[in-house]
Motif scaffolding. Sequence first.
Motif, short mmCIF file in Angstrom:
data_model
loop_
_atom_site.label_atom_id
_atom_site.label_comp_id
_atom_site.label_asym_id
_atom_site.label_seq_id
_atom_site.Cartn_x
_atom_site.Cartn_y
_atom_site.Cartn_z
N GLU A 1 20.31 13.97 93.50
CA GLU A 1 21.16 14.86 92.72
C GLU A 1 20.64 16.29 92.88
O GLU A 1 19.43 16.53 92.81
CB GLU A 1 21.11 14.49 91.23
N TYR A 2 21.57 17.20 93.09
CA TYR A 2 21.24 18.62 92.96
C TYR A 2 21.59 19.05 91.54
O TYR A 2 22.75 18.95 91.13
CB TYR A 2 22.06 19.45 93.95
N GLU A 3 20.61 19.53 90.82
CA GLU A 3 20.84 19.99 89.44
C GLU A 3 20.63 21.49 89.39
O GLU A 3 19.64 21.99 88.86
CB GLU A 3 19.91 19.26 88.47
N GLY A 4 21.56 22.22 90.00
CA GLY A 4 21.39 23.66 90.11
C GLY A 4 20.31 24.03 91.10
O GLY A 4 19.60 25.02 90.92
N ALA A 5 20.19 23.26 92.18
CA ALA A 5 19.14 23.49 93.17
C ALA A 5 19.37 24.81 93.91
O ALA A 5 20.49 25.15 94.27
CB ALA A 5 19.10 22.34 94.16
N GLU A 6 18.29 25.54 94.12
CA GLU A 6 18.36 26.79 94.86
C GLU A 6 18.65 26.51 96.33
O GLU A 6 18.02 25.65 96.95
CB GLU A 6 17.04 27.55 94.71
N ALA A 7 19.60 27.23 96.90
CA ALA A 7 20.04 26.99 98.27
C ALA A 7 20.42 28.30 98.92
O ALA A 7 20.73 29.29 98.24
CB ALA A 7 21.22 26.02 98.30
N TYR A 8 20.44 28.30 100.26
CA TYR A 8 20.73 29.51 101.03
C TYR A 8 21.85 29.20 102.03
O TYR A 8 21.76 28.22 102.77
CB TYR A 8 19.47 30.00 101.74
N LEU A 9 22.86 30.04 102.02
CA LEU A 9 24.01 29.84 102.88
C LEU A 9 23.60 29.92 104.34
O LEU A 9 22.94 30.86 104.77
CB LEU A 9 25.08 30.89 102.57
N LEU A 10 24.00 28.92 105.10
CA LEU A 10 23.72 28.87 106.53
C LEU A 10 25.05 29.01 107.27
O LEU A 10 25.92 28.15 107.16
CB LEU A 10 23.04 27.54 106.88
N GLY A 11 25.20 30.08 108.02
CA GLY A 11 26.46 30.33 108.68
C GLY A 11 27.48 30.95 107.74
O GLY A 11 27.15 31.42 106.66
N GLU A 12 28.74 30.92 108.14
CA GLU A 12 29.79 31.56 107.36
C GLU A 12 30.25 30.64 106.23
O GLU A 12 30.36 29.42 106.40
CB GLU A 12 30.98 31.88 108.25
N GLU A 13 30.56 31.26 105.10
CA GLU A 13 31.12 30.51 103.98
C GLU A 13 32.46 29.92 104.40
O GLU A 13 33.29 30.57 105.03
CB GLU A 13 31.29 31.44 102.79
N GLY A 14 32.66 28.64 104.07
CA GLY A 14 33.90 27.95 104.41
C GLY A 14 33.89 27.30 105.78
O GLY A 14 34.85 26.62 106.14
#
Length: 541
Positions: free
Chosen positions: A272-285
């Motif tokens: 489960e991700y419970e508000g896990a910090e993440a970083y966008l990889l590539g373009e959104e969408g």
Amino acid sequence: MTTPAPRADLSTHRVENQPPPRGNTDLWASDAPLREAIAREGGQPAPLAEYGAALGTVEMRQAARDANTCSPKLHLFDAGGRRLDEVHFHPAYHQFLDLGIASGYCATAWQGTPGGHTTHAAMVYLASQVEPSTCCPMTMSYAAYPALAASPDLAAIWQPKLTTRRYDPSLRPVREKLGVTLGMAMTEKQGGSDVRANTTRAEPAGDHWRLTGHKWFCSAPMSDGFLTLAQTPAGLSCFLVPRWLEGARNAIRIQRLKDKLGNRANASAEIEYEGAEAYLLGEEGRGVATIIEMVHHTRLDTAMAPAGLMRAAIVEAHHWATHRSAFQHRLIDQPLMRAVLADLALDWEGALALGLRVARAYDGPTPEDRAFARIAVALAKYLSNKRCPIVTYEAMEALGGMGYVEDTPMPMLYREAPLNGIWEGSGNVICLDILRTLAREPLAAEVLRVELAAASGSDPRYDAALQAHVARWPALPPEAEARWFVERLALLLTASLLIRHAPAAVSDAFVTTRISGEAGRTTGAMAGHDVSAILERIATR
């Protein structure tokens, strides 16, 4: 005084007619087809010789058994009730990762060495013969490297750590690590292969994002980070989720470990991700387009691993047959056993030749190389994984009852045999992907045609089969015939390679039994071939 008569020897535990222990076996030096293919396809023999010698020792085979017998354990909380979300492994698990990463399993393809992907693919093949479970975290780390290029800032942090050749299982953030591994968490229970049905959501939070949702499969949950998919307002997007932050654990909660058929030394988890910090990889969408680069490279390993599993099973059966007698004859001298083992060897040789030819295309710089890699990796993955369970079972049967006993590696190999056919796209998904590729990418269809035509004129049966294939499907087949179409195409591609590069005994038997239909449907139902020449290529000493 009467001297008692000598007592008859009442011992019932004399060991007779049992094969001797195999001892140390150099997996590189004992494998002539591998050495031939590496020379042909441009791989690096020196690291493979070192890795193959290290993997084939008695010590590493015992470590493999320990890692599978003592399965990973989930530790959710410490004694005070604080979240840990950690998986503990037997030391043998770490031993295999340390050896593989130090040998360049994850790094060699990305460090500018000629034939890097071919060398990597051969390492997958070697490792799969001894302990295939530990390939998963190393394969994911190898495959994540090119996907990171979609975000240069993330690549600058993570890519150098992926290629240090240092295994560092410590619990620290990426900047403090000597080396890192990366995993993948794509699948959700409601979608499976249909990742666009994923419901995990991502919300912006300054320079990063917060992920909330459930992942049905998380490969290698003790990796230092994960490539994952989540929905943003722009659609499905790809993210890098680190397991450790500066001074704290990220909010990735392990729900349970999967109780799997095989692959037992490796932990697969629901998270489960419970508000896990993440970083966008590539373009959104554009999450699928970003992560597909990772999937493309993991598919190479899923196409290569079954060749290693088949090799391990056949070698074990050959060793047994060489040292076991029945009905006053060694098993290896009995015609029917020889036919079975030789027939099995054809699948192994075909899978090895095809897998390493595909790997060479990954090394190639041209658009033609990339197109061939795209289509041929799917063909290799499909065919080799459909044959692998059959080969491992038949090899198991060659050992009789002992093949069903955990004292031999056969049960482990048999449990492992279906995995790579399911991982990164099961059979139907792969077949549909092949049809889409041929429909949308004319260059892929053209380079495949050229590769098939390269063997024309060498064997009239092959020529007739190739012509029949084109006549049967002048265009792409209807979906219901996709498996038939893909199987024939993959068999023809394998036959083309064997005709051009394998000894005549191997290519002739392959064409007879797999292409022209001049044999029965069960293993060993063939006749009239140079079985001795085929069996010589199995010999490990």
